[in-house]
Write a protein that holds these residues in place. Sequence first.
Motif, short mmCIF file in Angstrom:
data_model
loop_
_atom_site.label_atom_id
_atom_site.label_comp_id
_atom_site.label_asym_id
_atom_site.label_seq_id
_atom_site.Cartn_x
_atom_site.Cartn_y
_atom_site.Cartn_z
N UNK A 293 0.82 -1.20 -0.02
CA UNK A 293 -0.10 -0.03 0.22
C UNK A 293 0.90 1.36 0.02
N UNK A 294 2.18 1.32 0.76
CA UNK A 294 2.78 2.52 0.59
C UNK A 294 3.32 2.57 -0.77
N UNK A 295 4.09 1.54 -1.32
CA UNK A 295 4.53 1.64 -2.87
C UNK A 295 3.18 2.27 -3.69
N UNK A 296 2.09 1.76 -3.56
CA UNK A 296 1.05 2.11 -4.41
C UNK A 296 0.50 3.57 -4.02
N UNK A 297 0.76 4.10 -2.73
CA UNK A 297 0.16 5.45 -2.32
C UNK A 297 1.34 6.35 -2.94
N UNK A 298 2.61 6.07 -2.70
CA UNK A 298 3.73 6.78 -3.24
C UNK A 298 3.71 6.99 -4.78
N UNK A 299 3.32 6.04 -5.41
CA UNK A 299 3.12 6.01 -7.04
C UNK A 299 2.02 6.86 -7.45
N UNK A 300 0.84 6.72 -6.97
CA UNK A 300 -0.41 7.63 -7.18
C UNK A 300 -0.05 9.00 -6.90
N UNK A 301 0.55 9.29 -5.83
CA UNK A 301 0.67 10.73 -5.35
C UNK A 301 2.10 11.42 -5.83
#
Length: 359
Positions: A293-301
């Motif tokens: 979830x950290x990786x996804x959040x960092x990528x999306x933002x």
Amino acid sequence: MRDTYDAAPARQAEPVSFEFRGKAGEWFGIWIVNLLLSIVTLGIYSAWAKVRTKKYFYNHTYVAGRNFDYHATGMQILIGRLIVVAAVVVFQLASSLDPIISLVLILALVVVFPWLIVRSMMFNARMSSFSNVRFNFLGGVGQAFLVFLIYPILTALTLYTTFPLLDRAVKRFSINNHRLGTAKFEMEAPIWPFYKAMLFAALWVLAVGVVAVALTGFQLANLFSLGDVEDDPVAIFTIIGLFYLMFFLAFLPAAFMYQAMTRNVVYNSTELSGGHRFHSNVTTLRLMWIAVSNAVIAAVTLGLMLPWTQVRLANYLANHTYLLPGGSLDDFVGRQVDEGMSVGEAYSDLEGIDVGLPI
């Protein structure tokens, strides 16, 4: 799944949890300044950014009311990086002049590499402290040569079926050669939990791969049967999308699954002189969820939420790490300071620069 190998060892006192007291908003302010100044200075300020990053996370990590600290300077980091850049430039120039010189330099690097690893670990240890007591690293170059050069070659020859042996050897080399003041760390973990962790990680990748083939295999076969997929933008984006999907659903979770299971083993098998032991009870699914979830959040933002993800992970790891004191920490710290390992000790020669190896 919760790892079964997380029973706390026998102890003489109640366990004391590590704490991370950093705040996402506070760290964001430091992080964004580090980023902007590194861009403006074409990367030069990144040496000071590294120091500020380590210092923030060290200073905000506590155990029993005492925190860690980091003492390196940006100039020390920069000098180490400049040496590495200069070595790369010399290598490129020499290689363009004579292939024989290039071969000699490669062989020289093989010989020097273990020494650089030891110096890097020594620097990072000696620039770190807990409650004003410096860490130290006493690993030998010969041992580093075996662990970081010979063992990886042997592991590759066994098609990485012996990777757990390599991983345990690397961790043992690092932990058993570290000191806090004059107190010695010692880790003697059994090998079977490492193999268990690798097996679970491999099964996860295999299971996701089977599901992916079942759902998309026909479409992929059609894509490649078209001939030149580079002329079909839809095919290209589909392949790229599937690659990232496999990364986030298979390889990234598998890596953190392995990390969670082996982390518990390593901490639960480590002791510090004086009967002080450690305990970790991170859970595989929770760590996997946080990582993915950290990786996804960092990528999306576009990276703007990266500071929040870093604080989130630091909080989780600290809250699931414990010190099991074997006696009074006040007496232990006082004894180390009295033996001359306080913050004021000076280091010279190449121990005063960082060669930048990620060890």
